[in-house]
Design a protein around this motif. Structure first.
Motif, PDB file in Angstrom:
ATOM      1  N   VAL A  15       0.865  -1.175   0.000  1.00  0.00           N
ATOM      2  CA  VAL A  15       0.000   0.000   0.000  1.00  0.00           C
ATOM      3  C   VAL A  15       0.907   1.232   0.000  1.00  0.00           C
ATOM      4  CG1 VAL A  15      -1.795   1.266   1.237  1.00  0.00           C
ATOM      5  CG2 VAL A  15      -1.835  -1.235   1.208  1.00  0.00           C
ATOM      6  N   VAL A  26      -3.153   0.196  -3.689  1.00  0.00           N
ATOM      7  CA  VAL A  26      -2.380  -1.036  -3.566  1.00  0.00           C
ATOM      8  C   VAL A  26      -1.816  -1.371  -4.949  1.00  0.00           C
ATOM      9  CG1 VAL A  26      -4.448  -2.496  -3.820  1.00  0.00           C
ATOM     10  CG2 VAL A  26      -2.378  -3.441  -2.782  1.00  0.00           C
ATOM     11  N   ARG A  98      -5.142  -9.606   3.459  1.00  0.00           N
ATOM     12  CA  ARG A  98      -3.924  -8.917   3.896  1.00  0.00           C
ATOM     13  C   ARG A  98      -3.182  -9.747   4.906  1.00  0.00           C
ATOM     14  NH1 ARG A  98      -5.106  -2.682   5.214  1.00  0.00           N
ATOM     15  NH2 ARG A  98      -4.626  -3.492   7.244  1.00  0.00           N
TER      16      ARG A  98
END
Length: 111
Positions: A15, A26, A98
């Motif tokens: 990011v 991203v 993530r």
């Protein structure tokens, strides 16, 4: 699948935010050097126009008003350490989630 770019400062799934403009995103692809149209490059004001001989990043980008795809030079990106999730509608198409602050690419899980 493209080979990893050794000299790129950022990697797919990181990011980042733009150094000058109010957007973040991203990274979903990296070009080892500029790979867009000459018209696109010339449309950037000359005083902030980036060099072509550096990595350029494809971002699922967002700002307060919209989500979009951005193409940004390495010199204009900085890490985004806010830990805020990216809410771009295509995130789930390209990433599975993530881990440790980075998004996990679906492509890396298909081999």
């Amino acid at each position: 699948m493209k080979m990893p770019i050794k000299d790129a400062k950022f990697r797919i799934g990181e990011v980042v935010r733009h150094r000058f403009f109010p957007f973040r995103g991203v990274i979903f692809d990296v070009d080892p050097e500029f790979s867009n149209t000459e018209e696109w490059w010339l449309a950037i004001p000359e005083n902030i126009r980036p060099r072509k001989d550096q990595p350029f990043y494809h971002l699922l980008a967002e700002n307060a008003e919209a989500a979009y795809v951005a193409y940004v030079s390495e010199q204009n990106l900085v890490p985004d350490d806010s830990e805020e999730p990216i809410t771009h509608p295509q995130v789930n198409e390209l990433f599975t989630g993530r881990k440790d602050g980075r998004y996990i690419s679906r492509r890396s899980q298909t081999h």
